[in-house]
Design a protein around this motif. Structure first.
Motif, PDB file in Angstrom:
ATOM      1  N   SER A  49      -5.004  13.455  -9.227  1.00 52.94           N
ATOM      2  CA  SER A  49      -6.514  12.779  -8.650  1.00 52.94           C
ATOM      3  C   SER A  49      -5.946  12.004  -7.903  1.00 52.94           C
ATOM      4  N   THR A  50      -4.702  11.517  -7.713  1.00 57.10           N
ATOM      5  CA  THR A  50      -4.392  10.565  -6.154  1.00 57.10           C
ATOM      6  C   THR A  50      -4.802  11.301  -5.216  1.00 57.10           C
ATOM      7  N   ILE A  51      -5.582  10.434  -4.333  1.00 58.08           N
ATOM      8  CA  ILE A  51      -5.952  11.233  -2.768  1.00 58.08           C
ATOM      9  C   ILE A  51      -5.088  10.089  -1.909  1.00 58.08           C
ATOM     10  N   LEU A  52      -3.347  11.548  -1.623  1.00 47.01           N
ATOM     11  CA  LEU A  52      -2.624  11.017  -0.352  1.00 47.01           C
ATOM     12  C   LEU A  52      -3.407  10.954   1.083  1.00 47.01           C
ATOM     13  N   LYS A  53      -3.515   9.941   1.652  1.00 48.06           N
ATOM     14  CA  LYS A  53      -3.541   9.686   3.115  1.00 48.06           C
ATOM     15  C   LYS A  53      -2.824  10.046   4.163  1.00 48.06           C
ATOM     16  N   SER A  54      -1.707  10.997   3.644  1.00 45.71           N
ATOM     17  CA  SER A  54      -0.071  10.279   4.435  1.00 45.71           C
ATOM     18  C   SER A  54       0.477  12.252   4.215  1.00 45.71           C
ATOM     19  N   SER A  55       1.037  12.505   5.440  1.00 47.69           N
ATOM     20  CA  SER A  55       1.488  13.773   5.382  1.00 47.69           C
ATOM     21  C   SER A  55       2.918  13.339   5.290  1.00 47.69           C
ATOM     22  N   ASN A  56       3.510  12.496   4.813  1.00 50.13           N
ATOM     23  CA  ASN A  56       5.186  12.416   4.417  1.00 50.13           C
ATOM     24  C   ASN A  56       5.493  13.773   3.909  1.00 50.13           C
ATOM     25  N   SER A  57       6.771  15.067   4.027  1.00 41.75           N
ATOM     26  CA  SER A  57       6.568  16.214   3.132  1.00 41.75           C
ATOM     27  C   SER A  57       7.748  15.556   2.123  1.00 41.75           C
ATOM     28  N   LEU A  58       8.055  14.184   1.363  1.00 42.00           N
ATOM     29  CA  LEU A  58       8.832  13.255   0.637  1.00 42.00           C
ATOM     30  C   LEU A  58       8.150  12.503   0.141  1.00 42.00           C
ATOM     31  N   ILE A  59       6.689  13.121  -0.222  1.00 43.44           N
ATOM     32  CA  ILE A  59       5.739  12.804  -0.690  1.00 43.44           C
ATOM     33  C   ILE A  59       5.223  13.540  -1.296  1.00 43.44           C
TER      34      ILE A  59
ATOM     35  N   GLU B  33       5.329   2.639   9.496  1.00 46.37           N
ATOM     36  CA  GLU B  33       6.245   1.059  10.378  1.00 46.37           C
ATOM     37  C   GLU B  33       6.196  -0.029   9.600  1.00 46.37           C
ATOM     38  N   THR B  34       5.107   0.494   9.299  1.00 44.44           N
ATOM     39  CA  THR B  34       5.191  -1.328   8.276  1.00 44.44           C
ATOM     40  C   THR B  34       6.270  -1.196   6.713  1.00 44.44           C
ATOM     41  N   GLY B  35       6.515  -0.351   6.705  1.00 43.34           N
ATOM     42  CA  GLY B  35       6.828   0.322   5.251  1.00 43.34           C
ATOM     43  C   GLY B  35       5.624  -0.724   4.549  1.00 43.34           C
ATOM     44  N   GLN B  36       5.135   0.104   4.239  1.00 40.19           N
ATOM     45  CA  GLN B  36       3.660  -0.974   2.978  1.00 40.19           C
ATOM     46  C   GLN B  36       2.903   0.726   2.694  1.00 40.19           C
ATOM     47  N   MET B  37       2.224   0.582   1.575  1.00 39.02           N
ATOM     48  CA  MET B  37       1.680   1.224   1.016  1.00 39.02           C
ATOM     49  C   MET B  37       0.604   0.633   0.322  1.00 39.02           C
ATOM     50  N   ILE B  38      -0.727   0.900   1.504  1.00 33.44           N
ATOM     51  CA  ILE B  38      -1.868   0.909   0.629  1.00 33.44           C
ATOM     52  C   ILE B  38      -2.936   1.714  -0.185  1.00 33.44           C
ATOM     53  N   ARG B  39      -3.273   1.392  -0.688  1.00 35.94           N
ATOM     54  CA  ARG B  39      -4.092   1.579  -2.627  1.00 35.94           C
ATOM     55  C   ARG B  39      -5.614   1.096  -1.801  1.00 35.94           C
ATOM     56  N   THR B  40      -6.705   2.192  -2.120  1.00 39.45           N
ATOM     57  CA  THR B  40      -8.124   2.061  -2.166  1.00 39.45           C
ATOM     58  C   THR B  40      -8.354   2.133  -3.213  1.00 39.45           C
ATOM     59  N   LEU B  41      -9.326   1.636  -4.181  1.00 33.64           N
ATOM     60  CA  LEU B  41      -9.655   1.753  -5.697  1.00 33.64           C
ATOM     61  C   LEU B  41     -11.385   1.095  -6.012  1.00 33.64           C
TER      62      LEU B  41
ATOM     63  N   LYS C 296       5.288   7.954  -9.269  1.00 30.20           N
ATOM     64  CA  LYS C 296       4.359   7.078  -9.211  1.00 30.20           C
ATOM     65  C   LYS C 296       2.882   7.486 -10.097  1.00 30.20           C
ATOM     66  N   ASN C 297       2.666   6.565 -10.463  1.00 29.12           N
ATOM     67  CA  ASN C 297       1.175   7.152 -11.545  1.00 29.12           C
ATOM     68  C   ASN C 297       0.289   6.149 -10.959  1.00 29.12           C
ATOM     69  N   ILE C 298      -0.822   6.729 -10.155  1.00 27.85           N
ATOM     70  CA  ILE C 298      -1.307   5.807  -8.924  1.00 27.85           C
ATOM     71  C   ILE C 298      -2.589   6.438  -8.800  1.00 27.85           C
ATOM     72  N   ALA C 299      -4.078   5.289  -9.378  1.00 29.87           N
ATOM     73  CA  ALA C 299      -5.333   5.800  -9.076  1.00 29.87           C
ATOM     74  C   ALA C 299      -5.996   5.879  -7.810  1.00 29.87           C
ATOM     75  N   GLY C 300      -6.706   6.600  -7.399  1.00 31.14           N
ATOM     76  CA  GLY C 300      -7.617   5.535  -6.219  1.00 31.14           C
ATOM     77  C   GLY C 300      -6.916   6.565  -5.118  1.00 31.14           C
ATOM     78  N   SER C 301      -5.990   6.158  -3.764  1.00 33.45           N
ATOM     79  CA  SER C 301      -6.177   6.849  -2.670  1.00 33.45           C
ATOM     80  C   SER C 301      -5.496   5.486  -1.862  1.00 33.45           C
ATOM     81  N   ILE C 302      -4.087   6.493  -1.720  1.00 29.98           N
ATOM     82  CA  ILE C 302      -2.318   6.083  -1.041  1.00 29.98           C
ATOM     83  C   ILE C 302      -2.907   6.501   0.531  1.00 29.98           C
ATOM     84  N   TYR C 303      -2.303   5.224   0.940  1.00 28.94           N
ATOM     85  CA  TYR C 303      -2.077   5.382   2.585  1.00 28.94           C
ATOM     86  C   TYR C 303      -0.580   4.266   2.985  1.00 28.94           C
ATOM     87  N   ILE C 304       0.672   5.457   3.197  1.00 29.46           N
ATOM     88  CA  ILE C 304       1.563   5.023   3.741  1.00 29.46           C
ATOM     89  C   ILE C 304       1.808   4.724   4.852  1.00 29.46           C
ATOM     90  N   ASN C 305       2.245   3.533   5.967  1.00 27.68           N
ATOM     91  CA  ASN C 305       2.391   3.052   7.111  1.00 27.68           C
ATOM     92  C   ASN C 305       3.330   2.802   7.110  1.00 27.68           C
TER      93      ASN C 305
END
Length: 316
Positions: free
Chosen positions: A155-165, A102-110, A91-100
């Protein structure tokens, strides 16, 4: 084992942008889609440096699309080792991402704006399931299949601690960990060679019609040979050259790219009449000479002959 080449759909988007009027109502959307596709491809290419640190005996396949019973599934990068298989969803993503999870959703903030996407963890898990089932169907010895989401943009800021990312730079150290965890040899050299051949032979390109994808009409596409210097369309054929009336440059082979565009947009099959219409050539004999010099394979007799535009060299 399978090089990373520019995806076919990305090539089709480029051809379409070359030949769709910029005033067309869909041009901005197609351009946005193209930029997303290009960013994804560039992101995938950027991890190749880190993959070069892996053991030479590991088999690496890029953009493999296989059929699992009735479903096709595609993997950005597949790595086969004697002890395990690994799938990398890039994944080539700009900004910060949070992966929930429980909901199976990734939220990107840019730039202060939030957008929701399907979690890439769901994507890679689904690929693991498909590939494990595909291995079973191929009667390949059962091997552990691990999947990771790789962030190619440092430069992607990851706001999740999952070891698979993981960030791309962590690929070499992650594989050292896997090598220590999965030490049992599951595939001997003969089995690995057989698996490699099966993967390569089973790969199927996703060759969708880009005209149908964007619900365009053939008549909306700009025809003619494009100037390789200033990109003007069309060029005029004069005395064995293609001449540009705008910049004054001449080219002997500019028509080859035009025919590649025809293949990407419409079909690899082309008749003398279609060549004349698309390249703006007046006589059938002149069109025939153009085709003969390109040595395209053909079927049929002189009147109903169909030529097959050779595969263009995919760009890396």
């Amino acid at each position: 084992m399978k090089e990373r080449l520019k995806p076919l759909f990305l090539q089709k988007q480029e051809a379409l942008l070359r030949r769709l009027p910029k005033i067309h109502k869909l041009y901005p959307k197609i351009e946005r889609d193209y930029k997303k596709s290009l960013a994804g491809y560039n992101g995938e290419k950027s991890i190749d440096y880190f993959l070069s640190y892996l053991k030479e005996e590991y088999l690496i396949f890029h953009n493999v699309r296989l059929l699992d019973r009735k479903h096709y599934f595609q993997m950005d990068t597949l790595i086969i080792t004697p002890s395990f298989a690994c799938i990398l969803e890039v994944k080539n993503i700009a900004g910060s991402i949070y992966i929930n999870e429980e909901t199976g959703q990734m939220i990107r903030t840019l730039d202060g704006k939030e957008e929701g996407f399907l979690s890439p963890l769901i994507q890679v898990r689904r690929q693991q399931e498909h590939f494990s089932l595909w291995l079973k169907e191929q009667k390949i010895p059962n091997i552990p299949c691990i999947g990771f989401v790789v962030l190619s943009n440092p430069s992607t800021i990851l706001k999740s601690s999952n070891s698979l990312i993981l960030q791309a730079a962590r690929i070499p150290s992650k594989f050292l960990h896997l090598e220590n965890k999965y030490k049992e040899i599951k595939l001997k050299k003969q089995s690995i060679n057989r698996l490699s051949a099966r993967i390569t032979d089973s790969h199927t390109e996703n060759d969708v019609s880009i005209i149908e994808h964007y619900q365009l009409l053939k008549s909306e596409i700009i025809t003619g040979v494009q100037c390789p210097f200033c990109e003007t369309i069309p060029l005029m054929k004069t005395f064995g050259f293609w001449a540009c009336q705008k910049c004054g440059q001449k080219s002997k082979n500019a028509h080859t790219k035009a025919l590649t565009d025809y293949k990407l947009l419409f079909s690899e099959r082309i008749s003398n009449r279609e060549v004349r219409s698309f390249l703006h050539i007046k006589s059938s004999s002149s069109a025939k000479r153009v085709l003969q010099k390109l040595h395209y394979p053909f079927t049929g007799n002189t009147k109903d002959r169909i030529y097959y535009i050779k595969s263009n060299q995919s760009e890396k």
